[in-house]
Design an enzyme around this catalytic site. Structure first.
Site, PDB file in Angstrom:
ATOM      1  N   ARG A  51     -10.367   0.202   1.264  1.00  0.00           N
ATOM      2  CA  ARG A  51     -11.173  -0.996   1.456  1.00  0.00           C
ATOM      3  C   ARG A  51     -10.549  -2.016   2.398  1.00  0.00           C
ATOM      4  O   ARG A  51     -11.204  -2.556   3.293  1.00  0.00           O
ATOM      5  CB  ARG A  51     -11.439  -1.707   0.119  1.00  0.00           C
ATOM      6  CG  ARG A  51     -12.634  -1.182  -0.618  1.00  0.00           C
ATOM      7  CD  ARG A  51     -12.401  -1.294  -2.096  1.00  0.00           C
ATOM      8  NE  ARG A  51     -11.328  -0.384  -2.448  1.00  0.00           N
ATOM      9  CZ  ARG A  51     -11.520   0.889  -2.791  1.00  0.00           C
ATOM     10  NH1 ARG A  51     -12.712   1.369  -2.897  1.00  0.00           N
ATOM     11  NH2 ARG A  51     -10.480   1.690  -3.044  1.00  0.00           N
ATOM     12  N   THR A  52      -9.269  -2.312   2.192  1.00  0.00           N
ATOM     13  CA  THR A  52      -8.686  -3.411   2.960  1.00  0.00           C
ATOM     14  C   THR A  52      -8.664  -3.066   4.452  1.00  0.00           C
ATOM     15  O   THR A  52      -9.141  -3.839   5.289  1.00  0.00           O
ATOM     16  CB  THR A  52      -7.278  -3.743   2.440  1.00  0.00           C
ATOM     17  OG1 THR A  52      -7.383  -4.018   1.053  1.00  0.00           O
ATOM     18  CG2 THR A  52      -6.705  -4.964   3.153  1.00  0.00           C
ATOM     19  N   LYS A  80      11.125   6.218  12.819  1.00  0.00           N
ATOM     20  CA  LYS A  80      12.332   6.434  13.631  1.00  0.00           C
ATOM     21  C   LYS A  80      13.380   5.375  13.332  1.00  0.00           C
ATOM     22  O   LYS A  80      14.436   5.339  13.950  1.00  0.00           O
ATOM     23  CB  LYS A  80      11.987   6.365  15.122  1.00  0.00           C
ATOM     24  CG  LYS A  80      10.995   7.403  15.597  1.00  0.00           C
ATOM     25  CD  LYS A  80      10.716   7.170  17.089  1.00  0.00           C
ATOM     26  CE  LYS A  80       9.690   8.153  17.608  1.00  0.00           C
ATOM     27  NZ  LYS A  80       9.266   7.775  18.977  1.00  0.00           N
ATOM     28  N   ARG A 101      -0.085  -4.304   6.064  1.00  0.00           N
ATOM     29  CA  ARG A 101       0.231  -3.968   4.666  1.00  0.00           C
ATOM     30  C   ARG A 101       1.570  -3.244   4.646  1.00  0.00           C
ATOM     31  O   ARG A 101       1.809  -2.356   5.477  1.00  0.00           O
ATOM     32  CB  ARG A 101      -0.846  -3.070   4.064  1.00  0.00           C
ATOM     33  CG  ARG A 101      -0.431  -2.489   2.718  1.00  0.00           C
ATOM     34  CD  ARG A 101      -1.558  -1.804   2.016  1.00  0.00           C
ATOM     35  NE  ARG A 101      -2.535  -2.770   1.550  1.00  0.00           N
ATOM     36  CZ  ARG A 101      -3.581  -2.452   0.774  1.00  0.00           C
ATOM     37  NH1 ARG A 101      -3.770  -1.202   0.399  1.00  0.00           N
ATOM     38  NH2 ARG A 101      -4.426  -3.391   0.385  1.00  0.00           N
ATOM     39  N   HIS A 129      -1.574 -10.598  -2.196  1.00  0.00           N
ATOM     40  CA  HIS A 129      -2.666  -9.939  -1.446  1.00  0.00           C
ATOM     41  C   HIS A 129      -3.746 -10.994  -1.201  1.00  0.00           C
ATOM     42  O   HIS A 129      -4.816 -10.969  -1.806  1.00  0.00           O
ATOM     43  CB  HIS A 129      -3.193  -8.768  -2.288  1.00  0.00           C
ATOM     44  CG  HIS A 129      -4.082  -7.808  -1.552  1.00  0.00           C
ATOM     45  ND1 HIS A 129      -4.636  -8.075  -0.309  1.00  0.00           N
ATOM     46  CD2 HIS A 129      -4.518  -6.564  -1.897  1.00  0.00           C
ATOM     47  CE1 HIS A 129      -5.367  -7.036   0.052  1.00  0.00           C
ATOM     48  NE2 HIS A 129      -5.308  -6.110  -0.880  1.00  0.00           N
TER      49      HIS A 129
HETATM   50  C1  NCD Z   1      -5.484  -3.386  -4.319  1.00  0.00           C
HETATM   51  C2  NCD Z   1      -4.135  -3.397  -3.645  1.00  0.00           C
HETATM   52  O1  NCD Z   1      -3.927  -2.706  -2.647  1.00  0.00           O
HETATM   53  O2  NCD Z   1      -3.297  -4.139  -4.135  1.00  0.00           O
HETATM   54  N1  NCD Z   1      -6.447  -2.673  -3.574  1.00  0.00           N
HETATM   55  C3  NCD Z   1      -7.168  -3.344  -2.616  1.00  0.00           C
HETATM   56  O3  NCD Z   1      -6.634  -3.843  -1.662  1.00  0.00           O
HETATM   57  N2  NCD Z   1      -8.493  -3.469  -2.804  1.00  0.00           N
HETATM   58  C4  NCD Z   1      -5.434  -2.959  -5.737  1.00  0.00           C
HETATM   59  C5  NCD Z   1      -4.806  -1.642  -6.077  1.00  0.00           C
HETATM   60  O4  NCD Z   1      -4.372  -0.888  -5.205  1.00  0.00           O
HETATM   61  O5  NCD Z   1      -4.780  -1.333  -7.262  1.00  0.00           O
END
Ligand code: NCD
Length: 304
Positions: A51-52, A80, A101, A129
């Site tokens: 999703r993100t 590397k 991320r 997040h």
């Molecule tokens: C979450 C995350 O990555 O922290 N997912 C997301 O971004 N929608 C929650 C999760 O991974 O459980």
């Protein structure tokens, strides 16, 4: 130049503005279709995501911009031995804004110190997040019509769940909020979040292991996945993974206007039988992620 590393980097007014812009985008998408013509978003994902990353890319494409990036560390020069600082110095030459991320807490902050374009924290380890929180807030706005006067239950892995930490930070700024923390002993909210956020802001909160006992009080139930990738050993994960499984039966005493949220991915913690319940808002929530990220990209690029 602005980055977004922590949800509290934004003022309440700015968050309200983002929610308003995102709501307008939902109504009038065509008005935004060329806002980011010629702009490039880089998605640097050193950890898995559906999703993100895809909602960020969808957001930029919907604004007329383009995207590039990688979705695993192994396909970048991190494999590397390149540092985050050097990676973002380089990617700043190829893009106008970066979403990152990373499994290490603080990596996006380091990135922001070395990038020459805005950096967005798309999740750093078990820490924060902020764009999931913006998504959660847009969802709450559309489901409940308000941020004040809500009793919010957070259930599952409150220790490693970064979405929970950012959401509690954001909610702490609103009036008359009550937080109910529902988790096994081993996965309780870290004491730094309790002290620095809940206690410091005098937010009433309750800690319990019993979801059904608190169910009737909740306006929002925020379910979370047990974060397998943060555990030190597999036995602990296996013992804790099914601590909470939300079923239609467990919702028997819930409010008629409860909203059930989950950042997703879901593993076992919500039975698919709950999906039909109109109170299940988690797929609507996933959809909102695209629009709030459109609003955020425009804001950080200084586009009206
Ligand atoms: C979450 C995350 O990555 O922290 N997912 C997301 O971004 N929608 C929650 C999760 O991974 O459980």
């Amino acid at each position: 130049m602005r980055s977004l590393i922590d949800i509290l980097d934004l003022t309440t007014e700015e968050i309200n503005d983002l929610v308003a812009v995102a709501s307008d985008i939902i109504q009038n998408p065509a008005a935004y279709a060329h806002k980011c013509d010629g702009k490039i978003l880089a998605t640097l994902f050193f950890e898995p995501s559906t999703r993100t990353r895809l909602s960020f890319e969808s957001a930029m494409l919907s604004l007329g911009g383009q995207t590039l990036g990688f979705s695993e560390a192994s396909s970048s020069s991190a494999s590397k031995g390149e540092s985050v600082a050097d990676t973002v110095r380089t990617v700043s030459c190829y893009s106008d804004i970066i979403a990152m991320r990373h499994p290490k807490e603080g990596a996006p902050l380091v990135a922001a110190m070395h990038a020459t374009v805005p950096v967005i924290n798309a999740g750093d380890g078990g820490h924060n997040h902020p764009t999931q929180t913006l998504t959660d807030l847009l969802t709450i706005h559309h489901e409940k019509g308000r941020f004040n006067g809500l009793t919010v239950g957070l259930c599952g892995d409150l220790k490693f769940g970064r979405t929970v930490h950012s959401l509690i930070n954001a909610l702490s700024r609103y009036e008359d909020i009550r937080i109910v923390l529902i988790s096994p002993e081993e996965l309780k909210l870290p004491s730094y979040v309790k002290k620095d956020v809940l206690q410091k802001n005098n937010i009433p909160y309750l800690q319990t292991t019993d979801l059904e006992a608190v169910m009737p009080e909740l306006d929002i139930l925020y379910m979370t996945r047990v974060q397998r990738e943060r555990f030190f050993n597999e036995e602990d994960y296996l013992r804790l993974k099914d601590s909470y499984i939300l079923t239609p039966e467990k919702l028997a005493n819930a409010k008629a206007d409860l909203s059930i949220l989950h950042p997703l991915p879901r593993v076992n913690e919500i039975s698919v039988a709950v999906d039909q319940d109109p109170r299940a808002a988690y797929f609507r929530q996933a959809r909102y992620g695209r629009f709030i990220r459109m609003a955020l990209i425009m804001k950080l690029l200084g586009i009206q």
